[in-house]
Write an enzyme that holds these catalytic residues in place. Structure first.
Site, short mmCIF file in Angstrom:
data_model
loop_
_atom_site.label_atom_id
_atom_site.label_comp_id
_atom_site.label_asym_id
_atom_site.label_seq_id
_atom_site.Cartn_x
_atom_site.Cartn_y
_atom_site.Cartn_z
N GLY A 21 6.54 -0.72 -7.26
CA GLY A 21 6.54 -1.49 -6.02
C GLY A 21 7.75 -2.37 -5.84
O GLY A 21 7.66 -3.48 -5.32
N ALA A 22 8.91 -1.87 -6.25
CA ALA A 22 10.12 -2.69 -6.24
C ALA A 22 10.94 -2.54 -4.96
O ALA A 22 12.12 -2.88 -4.94
CB ALA A 22 10.99 -2.36 -7.45
N ASN A 23 10.31 -2.06 -3.89
CA ASN A 23 11.06 -1.89 -2.63
C ASN A 23 11.12 -3.18 -1.81
O ASN A 23 11.92 -3.30 -0.89
CB ASN A 23 10.43 -0.79 -1.78
CG ASN A 23 8.97 -1.04 -1.49
OD1 ASN A 23 8.15 -0.90 -2.39
ND2 ASN A 23 8.63 -1.44 -0.27
N GLY A 25 9.56 -7.72 -1.67
CA GLY A 25 8.78 -8.81 -2.26
C GLY A 25 9.07 -9.09 -3.71
O GLY A 25 10.22 -9.10 -4.16
N GLY A 27 8.54 -7.37 -6.44
CA GLY A 27 9.17 -6.31 -7.20
C GLY A 27 10.66 -6.23 -6.99
O GLY A 27 11.43 -6.06 -7.94
N SER A 137 -3.56 -12.00 -10.28
CA SER A 137 -3.52 -12.98 -9.20
C SER A 137 -4.53 -14.06 -9.49
O SER A 137 -5.53 -13.84 -10.21
CB SER A 137 -3.86 -12.30 -7.86
OG SER A 137 -4.20 -13.24 -6.87
N TYR A 163 -10.55 -7.02 -3.74
CA TYR A 163 -9.23 -7.41 -4.23
C TYR A 163 -9.37 -8.26 -5.50
O TYR A 163 -8.67 -8.03 -6.50
CB TYR A 163 -8.47 -8.20 -3.17
CG TYR A 163 -7.10 -8.67 -3.63
CD1 TYR A 163 -6.10 -7.75 -3.91
CD2 TYR A 163 -6.82 -10.02 -3.79
CE1 TYR A 163 -4.84 -8.17 -4.35
CE2 TYR A 163 -5.57 -10.45 -4.22
CZ TYR A 163 -4.58 -9.52 -4.50
OH TYR A 163 -3.35 -9.93 -4.95
#
Length: 292
Positions: A21-23, A25, A27, A137, A163
């Site tokens: 998820g490094a695209n 935020g 990441g 979280s 979540y």
């Protein structure tokens, strides 16, 4: 902000880090900081086009590979072409989305946030030399896993409870992995981090009134930038003071923002019987096994 910062990241020259998820935020900020410290970073993302601008900003130390955690076939494809790294950062996730199913029929949040990362870690662990960092979280506090209905097939769906369950599962997985690695004599460490409250693209996708609240909260002093929210991950991934099994997050304003350090967590995460049951169930659902 005082305390540990990116200037405290040890030299990462010669090290390789995979970040899911490094695209955008957290990441993306994690990848940028690690590359600035000398690491080679692999941006493992569902939509590669969205990660290309981040890779271009970082430069030759960054590469992009496709990984859809909501599809175990994609996880296996990624793992088959994986040639090793020092650190795996399980960062990607979805938050409080309407009821949906992954390609394998899992509830979207437990499937993406926990089961996808569980399978990925199982498949990559033999080629990880130093650390696995899993993102949880503070919302794990409201989680209370129902292992007889992990995928919300019998209960009335609650997006925030789902979540919270997925984030509790992340924490329990990270701690159980640490215990198993330690017992096996492995030198690989498993650590867990949380970003506090960071203003990222993760908020605002619930499809109800909470989206408006999130957009307002992102403008308030309780929120920190994505770069600030990435600090606990960076600490867990690089600091010699971070310990396997530890849970790290911001240390100011009730864990919402500030420099990273040890973080409080719900005692449910220390329920070893439930952790082992979750582990066994996760192996069964994902058809993966660990060597620890």
């Amino acid at each position: 902000m005082s305390g540990w910062s990116t200037s405290d990241i040890p030299d990462q020259t010669g090290r390789r880090v995979v970040i899911t998820g490094a695209n955008s935020g957290l990441g993306a900020e994690t990848a940028k900081a690690l590359a600035a410290a000398g690491a080679e970073v692999v941006l493992a993302v569902r939509t590669t086009a969205k990660a290309e601008p981040v890779a271009a900003e970082i430069g030759p130390k960054a590469s992009v590979r496709r990984l859809d955690l909501a599809d175990l076939a994609s996880v296996r494809d990624f793992a088959e072409g994986f040639d090793g790294a020092d650190v795996l950062i399980n960062n990607a996730g979805v938050m409080a989305v309407p009821l949906a199913r992954t390609a394998d029929g899992f509830e979207m949040q437990i499937g993406t946030n926990h089961l996808g990362h569980f399978a990925l870690t199982a498949l990559l662990l033999p080629k990880i030399t130093d650390r696995v960092v899993t993102l949880s979280s503070e919302v794990h506090q409201i989680g209370n896993l129902d292992l007889d209905d992990l995928n919300w097939e019998k209960r009335k769906y609650g997006r925030w409870r789902a979540y919270g369950d997925s984030k509790l599962a992340n924490l329990m997985f990270g701690k159980e992995l640490a215990a198993r690695l330690g017992s096996s004599g492995s030198t690989v460490q498993s650590l867990v981090a949380h970003p506090g409250y960071a203003a990222t693209e993760l908020q605002g996708r619930s499809g109800n009134w909470t989206d408006r609240f999130a957009k307002l909260a992102n403008r308030l002093p309780i929120a920190q930038s994505a770069a600030g929210g990435a600090l606990p991950t960076l600490y867990a991934a690089t600091s010699p003071d971070a310990s396997s099994g530890g849970f790290y997050g911001p240390t100011e304003f009730f864990g919402m923002h500030g420099a990273p350090g040890p973080s409080r967590y719900h005692k449910r995460a220390d329920d070893t019987v439930k952790r082992e049951r979750l582990w066994t169930l996760s192996e069964s659902l994902t058809s993966t096994t660990f060597g620890v």
